[in-house]
Design a protein around this motif. Structure first.
Motif, PDB file in Angstrom:
ATOM      1  N   ARG A  81       0.895  -1.191  -0.093  1.00 37.82           N
ATOM      2  CA  ARG A  81       0.037  -0.023   0.190  1.00 37.82           C
ATOM      3  C   ARG A  81       0.873   1.256  -0.057  1.00 37.82           C
ATOM      4  NH1 ARG A  81      -3.734  -1.014   5.150  1.00 37.82           N
ATOM      5  NH2 ARG A  81      -1.736  -1.757   5.880  1.00 37.82           N
ATOM      6  N   GLY A  82       0.651   2.224  -0.839  1.00 40.44           N
ATOM      7  CA  GLY A  82       1.365   3.505  -0.855  1.00 40.44           C
ATOM      8  C   GLY A  82       2.703   3.286  -1.926  1.00 40.44           C
ATOM      9  N   TYR A  83       2.986   1.982  -2.450  1.00 38.46           N
ATOM     10  CA  TYR A  83       4.155   1.820  -3.205  1.00 38.46           C
ATOM     11  C   TYR A  83       3.954   2.891  -4.310  1.00 38.46           C
ATOM     12  CZ  TYR A  83       7.662  -0.433  -6.001  1.00 38.46           C
ATOM     13  OH  TYR A  83       8.783  -0.559  -6.753  1.00 38.46           O
ATOM     14  N   ALA A  84       2.999   3.013  -5.218  1.00 47.49           N
ATOM     15  CA  ALA A  84       3.066   3.688  -6.290  1.00 47.49           C
ATOM     16  C   ALA A  84       3.379   5.102  -6.003  1.00 47.49           C
ATOM     17  CB  ALA A  84       1.780   3.443  -7.015  1.00 47.49           C
ATOM     18  N   SER A  85       2.796   5.777  -4.918  1.00 47.76           N
ATOM     19  CA  SER A  85       3.179   7.166  -4.939  1.00 47.76           C
ATOM     20  C   SER A  85       4.445   7.431  -4.194  1.00 47.76           C
ATOM     21  CB  SER A  85       1.811   7.844  -3.969  1.00 47.76           C
ATOM     22  OG  SER A  85       1.921   7.179  -2.848  1.00 47.76           O
ATOM     23  N   ARG A  86       5.101   6.414  -3.326  1.00 50.99           N
ATOM     24  CA  ARG A  86       6.181   6.563  -2.349  1.00 50.99           C
ATOM     25  C   ARG A  86       7.476   6.044  -2.845  1.00 50.99           C
ATOM     26  NH1 ARG A  86       5.855   5.080   2.375  1.00 50.99           N
ATOM     27  NH2 ARG A  86       3.859   3.704   2.115  1.00 50.99           N
ATOM     28  N   ARG A  87       7.423   5.105  -3.741  1.00 53.96           N
ATOM     29  CA  ARG A  87       8.724   4.478  -4.203  1.00 53.96           C
ATOM     30  C   ARG A  87       9.758   5.268  -4.483  1.00 53.96           C
ATOM     31  NH1 ARG A  87       9.915   4.043  -9.660  1.00 53.96           N
ATOM     32  NH2 ARG A  87      11.078   2.199  -9.177  1.00 53.96           N
ATOM     33  N   ARG A  89       7.168 -15.879  -6.554  1.00 59.68           N
ATOM     34  CA  ARG A  89       6.631 -15.576  -5.524  1.00 59.68           C
ATOM     35  C   ARG A  89       6.387 -14.348  -4.669  1.00 59.68           C
ATOM     36  NH1 ARG A  89       9.839 -17.109   0.549  1.00 59.68           N
ATOM     37  NH2 ARG A  89       8.080 -16.734   1.747  1.00 59.68           N
ATOM     38  N   VAL A  90       7.121 -13.380  -5.115  1.00 64.47           N
ATOM     39  CA  VAL A  90       7.096 -11.887  -4.866  1.00 64.47           C
ATOM     40  C   VAL A  90       5.813 -11.421  -5.726  1.00 64.47           C
ATOM     41  CG1 VAL A  90       8.072  -9.517  -4.699  1.00 64.47           C
ATOM     42  CG2 VAL A  90       9.564 -11.699  -4.385  1.00 64.47           C
ATOM     43  N   TRP A  91       5.511 -11.757  -6.711  1.00 68.59           N
ATOM     44  CA  TRP A  91       4.482 -11.286  -7.623  1.00 68.59           C
ATOM     45  C   TRP A  91       3.145 -11.782  -6.938  1.00 68.59           C
ATOM     46  CZ3 TRP A  91       4.232  -9.123 -12.523  1.00 68.59           C
ATOM     47  CH2 TRP A  91       3.044  -9.057 -13.109  1.00 68.59           C
ATOM     48  N   GLU A  92       3.180 -12.854  -6.636  1.00 65.06           N
ATOM     49  CA  GLU A  92       1.935 -13.406  -5.775  1.00 65.06           C
ATOM     50  C   GLU A  92       1.612 -12.741  -4.536  1.00 65.06           C
ATOM     51  OE1 GLU A  92      -0.546 -15.139  -7.294  1.00 65.06           O
ATOM     52  OE2 GLU A  92       0.494 -15.239  -9.212  1.00 65.06           O
ATOM     53  N   ALA A  93       2.756 -12.509  -3.933  1.00 61.68           N
ATOM     54  CA  ALA A  93       2.575 -12.142  -2.516  1.00 61.68           C
ATOM     55  C   ALA A  93       1.975 -10.592  -2.384  1.00 61.68           C
ATOM     56  CB  ALA A  93       3.989 -11.831  -1.888  1.00 61.68           C
ATOM     57  N   VAL A  94       1.943  -9.912  -3.331  1.00 55.99           N
ATOM     58  CA  VAL A  94       1.254  -8.731  -3.375  1.00 55.99           C
ATOM     59  C   VAL A  94      -0.301  -8.626  -3.710  1.00 55.99           C
ATOM     60  CG1 VAL A  94       3.342  -7.453  -3.363  1.00 55.99           C
ATOM     61  CG2 VAL A  94       2.250  -7.903  -5.354  1.00 55.99           C
ATOM     62  N   ALA A  95      -0.697  -9.759  -4.360  1.00 56.01           N
ATOM     63  CA  ALA A  95      -1.914  -9.746  -4.902  1.00 56.01           C
ATOM     64  C   ALA A  95      -3.199  -9.129  -4.440  1.00 56.01           C
ATOM     65  CB  ALA A  95      -2.247 -11.311  -5.299  1.00 56.01           C
ATOM     66  N   ARG A 147      -3.702  -0.142  -8.064  1.00 53.80           N
ATOM     67  CA  ARG A 147      -2.656   0.897  -8.193  1.00 53.80           C
ATOM     68  C   ARG A 147      -1.152   0.540  -7.724  1.00 53.80           C
ATOM     69  NH1 ARG A 147      -1.037   5.817  -6.470  1.00 53.80           N
ATOM     70  NH2 ARG A 147      -0.100   7.276  -8.067  1.00 53.80           N
ATOM     71  N   ASP A 148      -1.244   0.276  -6.670  1.00 56.48           N
ATOM     72  CA  ASP A 148       0.126  -0.145  -6.117  1.00 56.48           C
ATOM     73  C   ASP A 148       0.580  -1.595  -6.514  1.00 56.48           C
ATOM     74  OD1 ASP A 148       0.083   2.139  -4.300  1.00 56.48           O
ATOM     75  OD2 ASP A 148      -1.410   1.311  -3.030  1.00 56.48           O
ATOM     76  N   ASP A 186       5.071  -4.067 -12.231  1.00 56.43           N
ATOM     77  CA  ASP A 186       5.625  -3.501 -13.168  1.00 56.43           C
ATOM     78  C   ASP A 186       7.329  -3.561 -13.145  1.00 56.43           C
ATOM     79  OD1 ASP A 186       5.515  -2.146 -15.954  1.00 56.43           O
ATOM     80  OD2 ASP A 186       6.257  -0.534 -15.072  1.00 56.43           O
ATOM     81  N   GLU A 187       7.539  -3.025 -11.722  1.00 56.40           N
ATOM     82  CA  GLU A 187       8.858  -3.133 -11.425  1.00 56.40           C
ATOM     83  C   GLU A 187       9.622  -4.413 -11.536  1.00 56.40           C
ATOM     84  OE1 GLU A 187      10.924  -0.188 -11.169  1.00 56.40           O
ATOM     85  OE2 GLU A 187       9.022   0.526 -12.007  1.00 56.40           O
ATOM     86  N   LEU A 188       8.877  -5.772 -10.821  1.00 56.98           N
ATOM     87  CA  LEU A 188       9.287  -6.946 -11.096  1.00 56.98           C
ATOM     88  C   LEU A 188       9.557  -7.411 -12.656  1.00 56.98           C
ATOM     89  CD1 LEU A 188       7.019  -8.839  -8.548  1.00 56.98           C
ATOM     90  CD2 LEU A 188       9.234  -7.669  -8.000  1.00 56.98           C
ATOM     91  N   LEU A 189       8.631  -6.831 -13.420  1.00 55.06           N
ATOM     92  CA  LEU A 189       8.931  -7.194 -14.759  1.00 55.06           C
ATOM     93  C   LEU A 189       9.919  -6.410 -15.529  1.00 55.06           C
ATOM     94  CD1 LEU A 189       5.219  -6.789 -16.325  1.00 55.06           C
ATOM     95  CD2 LEU A 189       6.547  -8.875 -16.062  1.00 55.06           C
ATOM     96  N   TRP A 190      10.661  -5.337 -14.934  1.00 52.81           N
ATOM     97  CA  TRP A 190      11.759  -4.704 -15.226  1.00 52.81           C
ATOM     98  C   TRP A 190      12.901  -5.615 -14.938  1.00 52.81           C
ATOM     99  CZ3 TRP A 190      13.803  -0.956 -18.285  1.00 52.81           C
ATOM    100  CH2 TRP A 190      12.974   0.103 -18.602  1.00 52.81           C
ATOM    101  N   GLN A 191      12.825  -6.094 -13.695  1.00 51.51           N
ATOM    102  CA  GLN A 191      13.773  -7.218 -13.224  1.00 51.51           C
ATOM    103  C   GLN A 191      13.895  -8.236 -14.060  1.00 51.51           C
ATOM    104  OE1 GLN A 191      16.124  -7.451 -10.435  1.00 51.51           O
ATOM    105  NE2 GLN A 191      15.764  -5.245  -9.995  1.00 51.51           N
ATOM    106  N   GLU A 192      12.777  -8.651 -14.455  1.00 52.52           N
ATOM    107  CA  GLU A 192      12.718 -10.016 -15.574  1.00 52.52           C
ATOM    108  C   GLU A 192      13.219  -9.448 -16.734  1.00 52.52           C
ATOM    109  OE1 GLU A 192      11.153 -13.939 -15.817  1.00 52.52           O
ATOM    110  OE2 GLU A 192      12.566 -12.818 -14.737  1.00 52.52           O
ATOM    111  N   TYR A 193      12.885  -8.157 -17.343  1.00 49.78           N
ATOM    112  CA  TYR A 193      13.449  -7.765 -18.582  1.00 49.78           C
ATOM    113  C   TYR A 193      15.074  -7.839 -18.451  1.00 49.78           C
ATOM    114  CZ  TYR A 193      14.798  -4.383 -22.014  1.00 49.78           C
ATOM    115  OH  TYR A 193      15.487  -3.495 -23.209  1.00 49.78           O
ATOM    116  N   ALA A 194      15.567  -7.345 -17.518  1.00 49.78           N
ATOM    117  CA  ALA A 194      17.209  -7.248 -16.974  1.00 49.78           C
ATOM    118  C   ALA A 194      17.647  -8.754 -17.316  1.00 49.78           C
ATOM    119  CB  ALA A 194      17.315  -6.581 -15.810  1.00 49.78           C
ATOM    120  N   ARG A 195      16.851  -9.502 -16.623  1.00 51.03           N
ATOM    121  CA  ARG A 195      17.544 -10.987 -16.927  1.00 51.03           C
ATOM    122  C   ARG A 195      17.410 -11.583 -18.150  1.00 51.03           C
ATOM    123  NH1 ARG A 195      14.731 -13.457 -11.048  1.00 51.03           N
ATOM    124  NH2 ARG A 195      16.231 -12.525  -9.842  1.00 51.03           N
TER     125      ARG A 195
END
Length: 406
Positions: free
Chosen positions: A51-57, A84-90, A95-96, A102-111
C-alpha cells in the motif's frame, strides 16, 4: 582448493574476515540493514506492505516516507523468486500492485537481456555516449551533501533506493562524461543486490544508451525527494547541479546494436530447459549466488543431498567486492545449514567440483554457462522465470513486453 568450515549465523562476519578478507575491497562487516538467508527473506516479504508503493517508491528522505520494498538483495540471490514476490502482493490496492509488479517485470526484462547477450550487455543497446575530454577525478564529490549521503548509504548498508541510483549514474556519466562502465563497477562493488543484469541495464537507461534519452540530474530532484540534503549542503548557495544539464550533453550516438538484441535465434539456449534434464543420479546440489533459496528447484528436488557452494576465488580476486556482500552470502549459507548439510569451498568451481555428479538449477548468467559446460551436471533444473524469454526484440522494455504477448 580449500575446504572451509560452514559458517554459522553468529559468526558470519568473523568467518568472512578469517577466510575471505584478502578477497574484499574493504574490512568485512555485516550490513546493518540486511541479513542474508531464507529466514530473513521470508520475514521481509511478510512485513512488506505494498500500500502506497506507487506514490512513495521514489521518496528518499526522510526514510519514513520511503515506499521501496527493500526486497532486492534477497531477490538477487534467489531467496525470493520473482513469481513468489509477484503473488505475495496480489491482495493489495490495484494501483500499487500494478506499479510494483511493473518493477518486477523490469527485473525480469533485465534478466532476459543479460541471458541473451550475456557479457555483451556491457555494450550499450543503442550506442555509445559522447565522452567529455577531461572528466573530473571523482564524479561523485563528497562536498555535495546529496552525493555524500547516497554514497554513505551505499557503502554502509549496501543498498539504495532506485531514485538515488539514477542520481549517481547521471552525475557520473551525464554531468561529467565519465566512462559509465567504471561507475557501474564502483556501484556494483558495494550493492548487496549487485547484478550485472539489473545494474548495467539501469545505468544504460540513465545514460541514454538503453532508451535514447538520458536522465538529467539536478537540484530539483533532490529538493523534491530529500529536501533536507540541500538545506544541510555547504554548496547550497553555489550548487553545481542547480540547473539541468546542457541539452546536448552526453547525447547518445546512433549505432547499430548487436543483432541479438533484435532477434534471438536460439531461445532454448537463452532460457534453459523447460523441464528437468536428467542424465544420471546426482550426489550433491551445486549452489551459486543466484540460487541460495529453499525454493531453488534443484534444492527442492533433492532434499536429502548435501548442498555445495564454492566461493569463486578467481572471480572474487578480479571483482574485489565489498566485504558486506560476502557476509550476506555467508549468512545465507549459514541459515540454509540449519535445515540441511552445506559444504563450503574456496577455489575455482570447475576444479573443486570436477568429477562429481551434480544437480543444479539453470542460471541465466554467462558464468554459470561457462562453468556448467566443464562440470558433470546430471540433473539440470529449469530456472523459475516470471515470464519465459521470447525470440523478439529486447531493445526496449516496451518492445520486450509486447513480445511477451505474441
Amino acid at each position: 582448493m580449500t575446504v572451509l568450515p560452514t559458517p554459522t549465523l553468529d559468526d558470519a562476519q568473523e568467518w568472512v574476515r578469517t577466510h575471505l578478507a584478502d578477497l574484499c575491497s574493504d574490512e568485512p562487516t555485516a550490513s546493518p540493514a540486511f541479513t542474508g538467508g531464507q529466514t530473513a527473506a521470508d520475514a521481509a516479504l511478510t512485513a512488506f506492505d505494498v500500500r502506497g508503493y506507487a506514490s512513495r517508491r521514489n521518496e528518499v528522505l526522510p526514510e519514513s516516507r520511503r515506499g521501496a520494498s527493500k526486497l532486492s538483495p534477497w531477490i538477487r540471490h534467489g531467496l525470493l523468486p520473482l513469481p513468489r514476490v509477484w503473488e505475495a502482493v496480489a491482495d493489495g490496492p490495484q494501483r500499487d500492485v500494478r506499479k510494483f509488479r511493473d518493477e518486477l517485470l523490469w527485473q525480469e526484462y533485465a534478466r532476459h537481456v543479460y541471458a541473451r547477450i550475456g557479457e555483451g550487455n556491457a555494450v550499450p543497446l543503442r550506442g555509445e555516449p559522447v565522452r567529455h575530454p577531461d572528466p573530473p577525478a571523482d564524479p561523485w564529490p563528497r562536498e555535495m551533501r546529496c552525493m555524500d549521503a547516497v554514497l554513505t548509504e551505499l557503502e554502509t548498508d549496501g543498498w539504495m533506493v532506485n531514485q538515488t541510483r539514477m542520481w549517481m549514474a547521471s552525475q557520473w556519466s551525464v554531468r561529467h562524461g565519465a566512462e559509465w562502465t567504471a561507475g557501474e563497477d564502483r556501484m556494483f562493488t558495494h550493492l548487496l543486490d549487485g547484478s550485472r543484469a539489473a545494474n548495467r541495464l539501469g545505468w544504460q537507461w540513465t545514460t541514454g544508451t538503453g532508451n535514447g534519452k538520458r536522465y538529467g540530474f539536478s537540484r530539483w530532484q533532490v529538493e523534491k525527494r530529500a529536501p533536507q540534503l540541500c538545506r544541510e549542503c555547504p554548496l547550497s548557495r553555489a550548487c553545481p547541479i542547480q540547473d539541468w544539464p546542457a541539452a546536448d550533453q552526453d547525447a547518445p550516438r546512433i549505432a547499430d546494436p548487436d543483432p541479438l538484441i533484435r532477434r534471438d535465434p536460439d531461445v532454448g539456449w537463452t532460457s534453459g530447459p523447460l523441464v528437468t534434464q536428467q542424465a544420471g543420479t546426482p550426489e550433491a546440489v551445486w549452489l551459486t549466488a543466484e540460487s541460495l533459496g529453499d525454493a531453488d528447484p534443484a534444492l527442492a528436488a533433492h532434499p536429502d543431498l548435501p548442498a555445495v557452494f564454492v566461493f569463486d576465488e578467481p572471480l572474487l580476486t578480479r571483482l574485489r567486492l565489498s566485504g558486506k556482500r560476502l557476509v550476506f552470502l555467508a549468512e545465507s549459507l549459514a541459515d540454509l545449514a540449519q535445515r540441511r548439510t552445506v559444504k563450503v569451498h574456496l577455489g575455482d568451481p570447475t576444479q573443486v567440483l570436477a568429477g562429481r555428479d551434480l544437480a543444479a538449477t539453470f542460471s541465466p548468467v554467462p558464468g554459470w554457462r561457462r562453468r556448467s559446460r566443464d562440470l558433470n551436471v546430471v540433473a539440470e533444473h529449469p530456472w523459475p522465470w516470471l515470464r519465459r524469454p521470447h525470440g523478439g526484440s529486447i531493445q526496449s522494455f516496451s518492445a520486450w513486453r509486447k513480445g511477451l504477448s505474441v
